[in-house]
Design a protein around this motif. Structure first.
Motif, PDB file in Angstrom:
ATOM      1  N   GLN B  27      14.236 -22.106 -22.359  1.00 31.84           N
ATOM      2  CA  GLN B  27      12.919 -21.720 -22.872  1.00 31.84           C
ATOM      3  C   GLN B  27      12.603 -22.503 -24.144  1.00 31.84           C
ATOM      4  N   LEU B  86       6.265 -17.344 -31.918  1.00 34.07           N
ATOM      5  CA  LEU B  86       6.086 -16.972 -30.523  1.00 34.07           C
ATOM      6  C   LEU B  86       7.100 -15.919 -30.108  1.00 34.07           C
ATOM      7  N   PHE B  89       6.514 -12.169 -30.264  1.00 38.73           N
ATOM      8  CA  PHE B  89       5.761 -11.468 -29.229  1.00 38.73           C
ATOM      9  C   PHE B  89       6.533 -11.273 -27.948  1.00 38.73           C
ATOM     10  N   SER B 190       0.581   0.152 -25.623  1.00 36.34           N
ATOM     11  CA  SER B 190       1.934  -0.060 -25.115  1.00 36.34           C
ATOM     12  C   SER B 190       2.462  -1.407 -25.579  1.00 36.34           C
ATOM     13  N   HIS B 192       3.656  -3.522 -23.793  1.00 37.28           N
ATOM     14  CA  HIS B 192       3.213  -4.485 -22.804  1.00 37.28           C
ATOM     15  C   HIS B 192       1.920  -5.180 -23.226  1.00 37.28           C
ATOM     16  N   GLN B 193       1.033  -4.420 -23.876  1.00 37.62           N
ATOM     17  CA  GLN B 193      -0.228  -5.010 -24.299  1.00 37.62           C
ATOM     18  C   GLN B 193      -0.049  -5.934 -25.491  1.00 37.62           C
ATOM     19  N   LEU B 194       1.066  -5.805 -26.154  1.00 42.28           N
ATOM     20  CA  LEU B 194       1.269  -6.612 -27.359  1.00 42.28           C
ATOM     21  C   LEU B 194       2.205  -7.788 -27.124  1.00 42.28           C
ATOM     22  N   SER B 195       2.734  -7.889 -25.917  1.00 44.10           N
ATOM     23  CA  SER B 195       3.802  -8.867 -25.719  1.00 44.10           C
ATOM     24  C   SER B 195       3.449  -9.986 -24.771  1.00 44.10           C
ATOM     25  N   ILE B 196       4.249 -11.015 -24.865  1.00 42.96           N
ATOM     26  CA  ILE B 196       4.156 -12.143 -23.943  1.00 42.96           C
ATOM     27  C   ILE B 196       5.354 -12.063 -23.020  1.00 42.96           C
ATOM     28  N   CYS B 197       5.085 -12.223 -21.740  1.00 39.39           N
ATOM     29  CA  CYS B 197       6.140 -12.093 -20.743  1.00 39.39           C
ATOM     30  C   CYS B 197       6.785 -13.455 -20.482  1.00 39.39           C
ATOM     31  N   PHE B 198       7.918 -13.731 -21.100  1.00 37.42           N
ATOM     32  CA  PHE B 198       8.585 -15.003 -20.845  1.00 37.42           C
ATOM     33  C   PHE B 198       9.355 -14.933 -19.536  1.00 37.42           C
ATOM     34  N   LEU B 199       9.219 -15.964 -18.736  1.00 37.45           N
ATOM     35  CA  LEU B 199       9.982 -16.027 -17.494  1.00 37.45           C
ATOM     36  C   LEU B 199      11.290 -16.744 -17.772  1.00 37.45           C
TER      37      LEU B 199
END
Lengths: 459, 200
Positions: B27, B86, B89, B190, B192-199
């Protein structure tokens, strides 16, 4: 010893001349020994053996033979030209308040309404749909060209391969390709000078229909091009308008191998301008100044004239207006779709393992670009001729353009984007920002009076 | 070019960054490549203009606030700062209450976006500014102002009520809220609304 030297030089000169002559003849008669295809197969084998893949091939390889979109993040919210797109992520909770915002009900502003914009903003800093289209496509495994080496740790074994590759490309392939390209240019220039002198237009047209495609074929061979044409029965006909996605000036060569086109393009100076003038001697093309292109009516008029004059070759137009990196198709300008002719969509997809064909005109000029192409491994491309399309009843030019764009993107395995390719050079229109604010405003409760004012002078 | 290559983090630095941010090596490599792509002038650091060049960010109504909060004390960010920002988040890790991506850090950033004069409180004016930015020039000024007032007042009352303060001192309108009150107002948001979903 000096004599022997001269004798050797003469011999080599004659050999080279012979090879060039043979190559020209092969191009003229469209015959191939299959050497290039063999070369491609060997290269692929070499890539697989020599270089470990950067990531395991198990991820989503279904549609991948053409385009890979390796994502770093799962997007929650995207701002597109249509509005805010809320996407469901795997880590979503089922009663997510943000989903309520997709409904059209008004509700009071809350401090947390900021969140979706912040999320979208930060996500776009990490990964956005547009900026990556103006740089070379990411490869899953390195193809031994320094220009594409972003991640690979170079072991000594790889370095060895790389050095050999360099030697092959720069010292052996490049000089030969250069000679071939010069031959092609000479052939075209002299041929068109001769044809232009002949007094009979019919004869000129006929001879040109042999000269130009064969010159382009020869030019294509100068890049070790391996081209695969699909659905040839849909090839553009006279007085049609051929539209294709744009990656590079080589697109013209690729399509020009099979037939004569009237090219619509911006007039350049230098080498490009010279080629444009040469081509113009034997066939009518439509060149315009960049300042003129923003005056869409000029282009439209010229297109209409061309389309309605019988017997003229099909027009070749690239509606994106600029080169994109061949992973997506960006906004089509409607000019080519308003002129009333039959539209022949064509999708071109280059295999990125053999060369990075994207021409970033702000990064390098035409000659540098051609040099880079000639020192790449090869140019491997698929061309799909899609069935001809006409504007439907009641369909606007923009809708027509978008429909064709969708088809081209689908066939070529490219991402269909609404963003303008011109974003390569300039910032988006501020009206887009207004659009998002507009959508947001509609959701805020307590501004109904303002809504009533909307009709009068908004925007 | 020299300045850029001297910035490629070495093995030890990468380990430290991994430890601190919770991002994997791959990443980090991807983010590095993104950093380079955005750094058009090859300065080894990003300026505001580099980020403004991203069309999707440019059309975002709150982009100026976001960039203001991001570039708060400086004109340019290097790769380390970029990555740490980054990583803030990333979704919250259970059981690591002091890590870089804790909820409080995310809310802090949002707070900073509102708090333009950096006085540690969000005033009615600042909420008003944000609303103006989101609505453009279409909102009627007096209506927008009254919405801003209402929001601040209600948030403050809400917080006071939750903390058992029965009545407000000296009545009248409250015109600013501090960070704890803001945190309280955002309690239903939540992670979830505040975060970035790293794959991975």
């Amino acid at each position: 010893p000096l004599e022997a030297f001269y004798w050797a030089v003469q011999l080599i000169g004659r050999l080279v001349g012979l090879v060039l002559l043979v190559a020209t003849l092969l191009a003229v008669f469209n015959f191939s020994f299959g050497i290039r295809r063999l070369y491609i197969r060997i290269l692929l084998h070499l890539f697989e053996q020599a270089v470990e893949k950067r990531r395991p091939p198990s991820r989503k390889e279904s549609s991948d033979n053409l385009s890979r979109d390796n994502r770093l993040i799962q997007r929650h919210a995207k701002l597109t030209t249509e509005g805010i797109e809320l996407l469901h992520a795997d880590c979503a909770s089922s009663d997510d308040p943000s989903k309520a915002s997709t409904s059209s009900q008004k509700r009071p502003f809350h401090l947390s309404d900021l969140c979706v914009f912040v999320q979208s903003g930060i996500e776009s800093i990490i990964e956005d749909e547009v900026t990556k289209r103006f740089a070379a496509e990411d490869l899953a495994s390195w193809n031994l060209l320094t220009r594409t080496n972003k991640y690979q740790f170079i072991s000594s074994r790889l370095t060895c391969y790389w050095v050999l590759g360099c030697f092959l490309r720069y010292c052996i392939l490049f000089p030969f390709r250069m000679l071939l390209a010069l031959t092609a240019v000479l052939y075209l220039v002299i041929g068109s000078l001769i044809i232009a002198l002949l007094p009979w237009p019919g004869l000129r047209r006929y001879l040109n229909s042999i000269l130009t495609p064969t010159a382009f074929r020869l030019f294509a061979r100068a890049f070790s091009a391996v081209l695969r044409f699909h659905d040839v029965e849909n090839m553009p006909q006279n007085n049609g308008i051929c539209v294709a996605n744009h990656t590079s000036p080589i697109d013209v060569v690729v399509l020009g191998c099979r037939q004569v086109f009237s090219i619509v393009g911006q007039s350049h100076g230098g080498f490009t301008g010279f080629m444009q003038k040469t081509l113009h001697r034997t066939s009518p093309h439509i060149w315009f100044e960049r300042s003129e292109s923003s005056d869409a009516s000029v282009v439209k008029r010229k297109l209409e004239e061309h389309v309605s004059t019988p017997g003229l070759p099909p027009v070749l137009i690239f509606p994106e207006g600029t080169c994109i990196n061949n992973t997506s198709v960006m906004m089509f300008r409607k000019g080519g779709f308003e002129a009333g002719g039959v539209v022949y969509p064509v999708a071109i997809k280059y295999d990125p393992r053999f060369a990075d064909c994207f021409w970033n005109s702000s990064a390098c000029g035409m000659v540098t670009y051609l040099f880079m192409m000639m020192t790449s491994w090869a140019i491997v491309a698929d061309v799909w001729y899609l069935p001809p399309q006409i504007q439907q009843e009641g369909e606007s030019s923009v809708a027509f353009a978008n429909r064709v764009k969708r088809q081209i993107a689908g066939r070529g395995g490219l991402v269909d984007l609404q963003w303008d390719g011109n974003l390569k050079r300039s910032k988006p229109k501020s009206s887009l920002q207004e659009q998002h604010r507009e959508a947001f405003r509609k959701r805020i409760y307590g501004l109904s009076v303002t809504d009533q004012m909307e009709g009068s002078g908004a925007g | 070019m020299g300045s850029v290559s001297s910035l490629i983090p070495d093995e030890n630095q990468i380990k430290d960054i991994q430890e601190e941010t919770g991002l994997s090596k791959e990443q980090l490599q991807r983010l590095y490549s993104r950093f380079i792509a955005l750094d058009k002038q090859s300065e080894g650091s990003l300026r505001r203009e580099d980020l403004e060049r991203i069309p999707e960010l440019y059309v975002n109504p709150v982009s100026q606030f976001l960039l203001d909060a991001f570039f708060r004390d400086r004109n340019e960010i290097n790769f380390l700062e970029f990555v740490k920002f980054l990583a803030t988040f990333r979704p919250v890790d259970e059981g690591r209450p002091t890590s870089i991506n804790r909820r409080e850090a995310k809310l802090r950033f949002l707070f900073d976006m509102y708090d333009l004069d950096r006085d540690g409180v969000i005033s009615v004016d600042e909420v008003h500014r944000m609303l103006e930015e989101l609505l453009g020039r279409h909102g009627r000024p007096d209506q927008v102002l009254s919405i801003a007032r209402r929001i601040v007042h209600e948030a403050a009352l809400d917080y006071a009520a939750a903390n058992g303060v029965a009545e407000m001192p000296s009545g009248g309108q409250i015109d600013s809220i501090d960070f704890p009150a803001f945190e309280h107002a955002m309690r239903n948001v939540s992670d979830h609304q505040l975060s970035i979903c790293f794959l991975s």
